[in-house]
Design a protein around this motif. Structure first.
Motif, PDB file in Angstrom:
ATOM      1  N   LEU A 355       0.830  -1.209   0.000  1.00 51.68           N
ATOM      2  CA  LEU A 355       0.000   0.000   0.000  1.00 51.68           C
ATOM      3  C   LEU A 355       0.867   1.263   0.000  1.00 51.68           C
ATOM      4  O   LEU A 355       0.446   2.304   0.491  1.00 51.68           O
ATOM      5  N   ALA A 356       2.034   1.167  -0.589  1.00 51.58           N
ATOM      6  CA  ALA A 356       2.925   2.324  -0.654  1.00 51.58           C
ATOM      7  C   ALA A 356       2.233   3.466  -1.407  1.00 51.58           C
ATOM      8  O   ALA A 356       1.679   3.266  -2.489  1.00 51.58           O
ATOM      9  N   GLY A 357       2.244   4.651  -0.802  1.00 47.56           N
ATOM     10  CA  GLY A 357       1.626   5.813  -1.430  1.00 47.56           C
ATOM     11  C   GLY A 357       0.149   5.970  -1.143  1.00 47.56           C
ATOM     12  O   GLY A 357      -0.462   6.959  -1.562  1.00 47.56           O
ATOM     13  N   TYR A 358      -0.458   5.022  -0.435  1.00 47.07           N
ATOM     14  CA  TYR A 358      -1.888   5.079  -0.097  1.00 47.07           C
ATOM     15  C   TYR A 358      -2.031   5.804   1.237  1.00 47.07           C
ATOM     16  O   TYR A 358      -1.570   5.313   2.276  1.00 47.07           O
ATOM     17  N   HIS A 359      -2.677   6.950   1.231  1.00 46.57           N
ATOM     18  CA  HIS A 359      -2.667   7.834   2.397  1.00 46.57           C
ATOM     19  C   HIS A 359      -3.321   7.219   3.632  1.00 46.57           C
ATOM     20  O   HIS A 359      -2.972   7.553   4.757  1.00 46.57           O
ATOM     21  N   LEU A 360      -4.279   6.308   3.429  1.00 45.72           N
ATOM     22  CA  LEU A 360      -4.964   5.746   4.589  1.00 45.72           C
ATOM     23  C   LEU A 360      -4.099   4.765   5.377  1.00 45.72           C
ATOM     24  O   LEU A 360      -4.417   4.467   6.532  1.00 45.72           O
ATOM     25  N   LEU A 361      -3.008   4.270   4.782  1.00 44.38           N
ATOM     26  CA  LEU A 361      -2.124   3.393   5.550  1.00 44.38           C
ATOM     27  C   LEU A 361      -1.418   4.172   6.660  1.00 44.38           C
ATOM     28  O   LEU A 361      -1.556   3.819   7.841  1.00 44.38           O
ATOM     29  N   PRO A 362      -0.680   5.251   6.357  1.00 45.83           N
ATOM     30  CA  PRO A 362      -0.085   6.015   7.469  1.00 45.83           C
ATOM     31  C   PRO A 362      -1.129   6.687   8.349  1.00 45.83           C
ATOM     32  O   PRO A 362      -0.905   6.858   9.557  1.00 45.83           O
ATOM     33  N   ALA A 363      -2.282   7.059   7.778  1.00 50.18           N
ATOM     34  CA  ALA A 363      -3.322   7.676   8.604  1.00 50.18           C
ATOM     35  C   ALA A 363      -3.856   6.685   9.628  1.00 50.18           C
ATOM     36  O   ALA A 363      -4.083   7.032  10.803  1.00 50.18           O
ATOM     37  N   THR A 364      -4.079   5.445   9.209  1.00 45.31           N
ATOM     38  CA  THR A 364      -4.543   4.409  10.130  1.00 45.31           C
ATOM     39  C   THR A 364      -3.480   4.107  11.179  1.00 45.31           C
ATOM     40  O   THR A 364      -3.774   3.992  12.378  1.00 45.31           O
ATOM     41  N   ARG A 365      -2.249   3.980  10.735  1.00 46.88           N
ATOM     42  CA  ARG A 365      -1.152   3.711  11.676  1.00 46.88           C
ATOM     43  C   ARG A 365      -1.038   4.845  12.695  1.00 46.88           C
ATOM     44  O   ARG A 365      -0.855   4.612  13.895  1.00 46.88           O
ATOM     45  N   ALA A 366      -1.173   6.093  12.213  1.00 45.74           N
ATOM     46  CA  ALA A 366      -1.083   7.243  13.116  1.00 45.74           C
ATOM     47  C   ALA A 366      -2.181   7.194  14.171  1.00 45.74           C
ATOM     48  O   ALA A 366      -1.934   7.461  15.364  1.00 45.74           O
ATOM     49  N   ASP A 367      -3.388   6.830  13.750  1.00 49.22           N
ATOM     50  CA  ASP A 367      -4.508   6.795  14.696  1.00 49.22           C
ATOM     51  C   ASP A 367      -4.280   5.733  15.771  1.00 49.22           C
ATOM     52  O   ASP A 367      -4.529   5.967  16.962  1.00 49.22           O
ATOM     53  N   LEU A 368      -3.797   4.562  15.349  1.00 50.14           N
ATOM     54  CA  LEU A 368      -3.557   3.500  16.323  1.00 50.14           C
ATOM     55  C   LEU A 368      -2.399   3.865  17.256  1.00 50.14           C
ATOM     56  O   LEU A 368      -2.450   3.584  18.466  1.00 50.14           O
ATOM     57  N   LEU A 369      -1.363   4.498  16.712  1.00 51.48           N
ATOM     58  CA  LEU A 369      -0.252   4.942  17.557  1.00 51.48           C
ATOM     59  C   LEU A 369      -0.710   5.999  18.559  1.00 51.48           C
ATOM     60  O   LEU A 369      -0.289   5.998  19.724  1.00 51.48           O
ATOM     61  N   ARG A 370      -1.592   6.879  18.113  1.00 50.27           N
ATOM     62  CA  ARG A 370      -2.131   7.909  19.017  1.00 50.27           C
ATOM     63  C   ARG A 370      -2.897   7.256  20.153  1.00 50.27           C
ATOM     64  O   ARG A 370      -2.737   7.628  21.328  1.00 50.27           O
ATOM     65  N   ARG A 371      -3.721   6.273  19.827  1.00 45.84           N
ATOM     66  CA  ARG A 371      -4.505   5.598  20.854  1.00 45.84           C
ATOM     67  C   ARG A 371      -3.590   4.832  21.828  1.00 45.84           C
ATOM     68  O   ARG A 371      -3.944   4.645  22.993  1.00 45.84           O
ATOM     69  N   ALA A 372      -2.453   4.382  21.304  1.00 43.48           N
ATOM     70  CA  ALA A 372      -1.523   3.635  22.143  1.00 43.48           C
ATOM     71  C   ALA A 372      -0.622   4.551  22.968  1.00 43.48           C
ATOM     72  O   ALA A 372       0.192   4.060  23.765  1.00 43.48           O
ATOM     73  N   GLY A 373      -0.754   5.872  22.785  1.00 44.26           N
ATOM     74  CA  GLY A 373       0.057   6.815  23.541  1.00 44.26           C
ATOM     75  C   GLY A 373       1.460   7.002  23.001  1.00 44.26           C
ATOM     76  O   GLY A 373       2.304   7.615  23.673  1.00 44.26           O
ATOM     77  N   ARG A 374       1.729   6.526  21.789  1.00 44.74           N
ATOM     78  CA  ARG A 374       3.054   6.664  21.173  1.00 44.74           C
ATOM     79  C   ARG A 374       3.054   7.932  20.323  1.00 44.74           C
ATOM     80  O   ARG A 374       3.005   7.904  19.103  1.00 44.74           O
ATOM     81  N   THR A 375       3.096   9.080  21.001  1.00 45.69           N
ATOM     82  CA  THR A 375       2.812  10.374  20.379  1.00 45.69           C
ATOM     83  C   THR A 375       3.811  10.751  19.296  1.00 45.69           C
ATOM     84  O   THR A 375       3.418  11.218  18.212  1.00 45.69           O
ATOM     85  N   ALA A 376       5.085  10.606  19.554  1.00 43.03           N
ATOM     86  CA  ALA A 376       6.082  11.019  18.567  1.00 43.03           C
ATOM     87  C   ALA A 376       5.937  10.222  17.275  1.00 43.03           C
ATOM     88  O   ALA A 376       5.990  10.787  16.168  1.00 43.03           O
ATOM     89  N   GLU A 377       5.734   8.895  17.393  1.00 47.60           N
ATOM     90  CA  GLU A 377       5.550   8.065  16.204  1.00 47.60           C
ATOM     91  C   GLU A 377       4.238   8.416  15.488  1.00 47.60           C
ATOM     92  O   GLU A 377       4.172   8.427  14.255  1.00 47.60           O
ATOM     93  N   ALA A 378       3.217   8.716  16.273  1.00 42.71           N
ATOM     94  CA  ALA A 378       1.934   9.105  15.676  1.00 42.71           C
ATOM     95  C   ALA A 378       2.086  10.389  14.884  1.00 42.71           C
ATOM     96  O   ALA A 378       1.540  10.524  13.778  1.00 42.71           O
ATOM     97  N   ARG A 379       2.824  11.353  15.433  1.00 45.03           N
ATOM     98  CA  ARG A 379       3.004  12.629  14.745  1.00 45.03           C
ATOM     99  C   ARG A 379       3.700  12.415  13.390  1.00 45.03           C
ATOM    100  O   ARG A 379       3.284  12.973  12.372  1.00 45.03           O
ATOM    101  N   ALA A 380       4.732  11.588  13.368  1.00 43.87           N
ATOM    102  CA  ALA A 380       5.437  11.322  12.111  1.00 43.87           C
ATOM    103  C   ALA A 380       4.509  10.653  11.096  1.00 43.87           C
ATOM    104  O   ALA A 380       4.534  10.970   9.894  1.00 43.87           O
ATOM    105  N   ALA A 381       3.678   9.735  11.561  1.00 46.16           N
ATOM    106  CA  ALA A 381       2.755   9.047  10.644  1.00 46.16           C
ATOM    107  C   ALA A 381       1.686   9.997  10.124  1.00 46.16           C
ATOM    108  O   ALA A 381       1.301   9.937   8.947  1.00 46.16           O
TER     109      ALA A 381
END
Length: 405
Positions: A355-381
């Motif tokens: 799914l390289a280049g598909y915006h919903l992949l990093p967006a989904t990863r960012a949301d899950l990282l945010r929920r997990a409290g991994r803020t710095a990684e979420a911000r990058a995603a």
């Protein structure tokens, strides 16, 4: 003379409901797509001139079909090359009554399958379906599909030429080819729906046209479950349309105001899905509709049946495997079994590069990282997703998430 408002409304309604039927009947009689469209236009113009004087007929479709057929006879009489076509029209021309009702849906079904023939490129199938079945003008189709009008006109010309020169048959395919060809028809209708679903208020709403055409297909093919599955999916998605954005910003499902969802559309979608599933031939559209029904009937995100949705995505991956389905399944598993389980699946997808280049992949990863409290990684995603997002509404949503972090 300008037609009274009531007559104008009746003609407009007849155009929405009868255009495809009239064109399909004339194509079936003459084999000439351009002649059929021209004569159908003439019939509607005649209605605007005649109905104010004579009244709106009890059967507008039959009146319009007869008027269009008579216009075709007149055109062919003036054209020496039209002698053979005129012979085909001779009997109806002597009898001004409309063709039997049972013949009209048959013609319209032939038209749907011809417009969506695999010999045509997908963009041409979409454009031809919107022109001949929905009655949209070339300018309307070009505007809706973000294409220049001259380019769209050429696309339609090439599609009709391909049908003529390649001898694409004007018929419902034989039984052994029906599943493959029906898939092509359903894919075109769903593409039209999705194109319109993302537009806030187009002049001729494509999503509504797709739903209307899906209703026609369901009526014409009652023993096939997948058209009903697609119709149910459209209805259930359409029920949430008014809440998808607010102030030009995308609103995720969990934050949408469920009190504003269209309950009538949800009830109809669930009923249509139940009828499809009663045929006991599950397909991808029925499964997607079942997922949409789980969301649409849940009072809130917390009480949504996430294990059932995860199971349905597993079935969908079996029926129609794709990395996008895998991504959606990962989200459902995150909600059902915990964020780490879903995030592990998303990380696998990321590593695979599918799914390289598909915006919903990093967006989904960012949301899950945010929920997990991994803020710095979420911000990058989120920053990665923001660079890839295709619409302004999505970019505004992602930018808002970044500000929150």
């Amino acid at each position: 003379m300008t037609a009274p408002d009531g007559v104008r409304a009746a003609v407009d309604a007849a155009y929405r409901d009868e255009w495809g039927q009239v064109v399909a009947t004339l194509i079936g009689l003459t084999g000439d797509w351009d002649l059929a469209e021209d004569c159908a236009q003439d019939a509607f113009a005649a209605a605007l001139a005649t109905w104010p004087r004579d009244g709106v007929p009890d059967r507008p479709g039959a009146w319009l079909t007869t008027a269009a057929r008579n216009r075709a006879v007149d055109r062919l009489r003036r054209d020496a090359a039209g002698a053979a076509k005129l012979r085909a029209l001779a009997a109806p021309a002597r009898d001004p009554g409309p063709p039997p009702d049972d013949d009209i849906p048959d013609e319209r079904l032939r038209l749907i399958f011809t417009c969506c023939h695999p010999a045509l490129p997908l963009p041409a199938r979409v454009a031809l379906t919107l022109r001949t079945l929905a009655g949209l003008s070339t300018a309307e189709i070009a505007r809706a599909l973000l294409t220049a009008e001259p380019a769209m006109a050429q696309r339609l010309v090439r599609a009709k030429r391909k049908i003529r020169e390649a001898g694409v048959p004007y018929r419902v395919p034989p039984a052994e080819l029906l599943p493959e060809r029906l898939d092509a028809v359903l894919a075109v209708l769903y593409l039209i729906f999705n194109q319109g679903y993302g537009e806030p208020d187009p002049a001729r709403p494509l999503a509504a046209e797709a739903v209307r055409l899906a209703r026609v297909l369901v009526r014409l093919m009652p023993s096939e479950p997948e058209p009903s599955g697609l119709l149910a999916l459209m209805l259930l998605h359409g029920a949430r349309r008014a809440t998808r954005t607010a102030g030009g910003v995308l609103v995720p499902l969990e934050d949408q105001d469920r009190s504003r969802w269209d309950r009538a559309l949800i009830d109809e979608g669930v009923a249509v899905l139940d009828r499809a599933m009663a045929l006991r031939r599950p397909g991808p559209y029925q499964v997607q509709a079942a997922i949409a029904a789980c969301h649409a009937t849940a009072p809130d995100t917390a009480s949504t049946d996430w294990p059932q949705i995860a199971a349905l995505y597993t079935e969908l991956a079996r029926l129609a495997p794709s990395p996008v389905v895998d991504l959606n399944r990962a989200v459902a598993i995150a909600m059902a079994d915990g964020i780490p389980a879903g995030l592990a699946l998303v990380d696998e997808l990321t590593a695979s590069g599918r799914l390289a280049g598909y915006h919903l992949l990093p967006a989904t990863r960012a949301d899950l990282l945010r929920r997990a409290g991994r803020t710095a990684e979420a911000r990058a995603a989120y920053e990665e997703a923001l660079e890839l997002a295709p619409t302004e509404a999505e970019r505004r949503y992602l930018a808002g998430r970044l500000r929150e972090l």
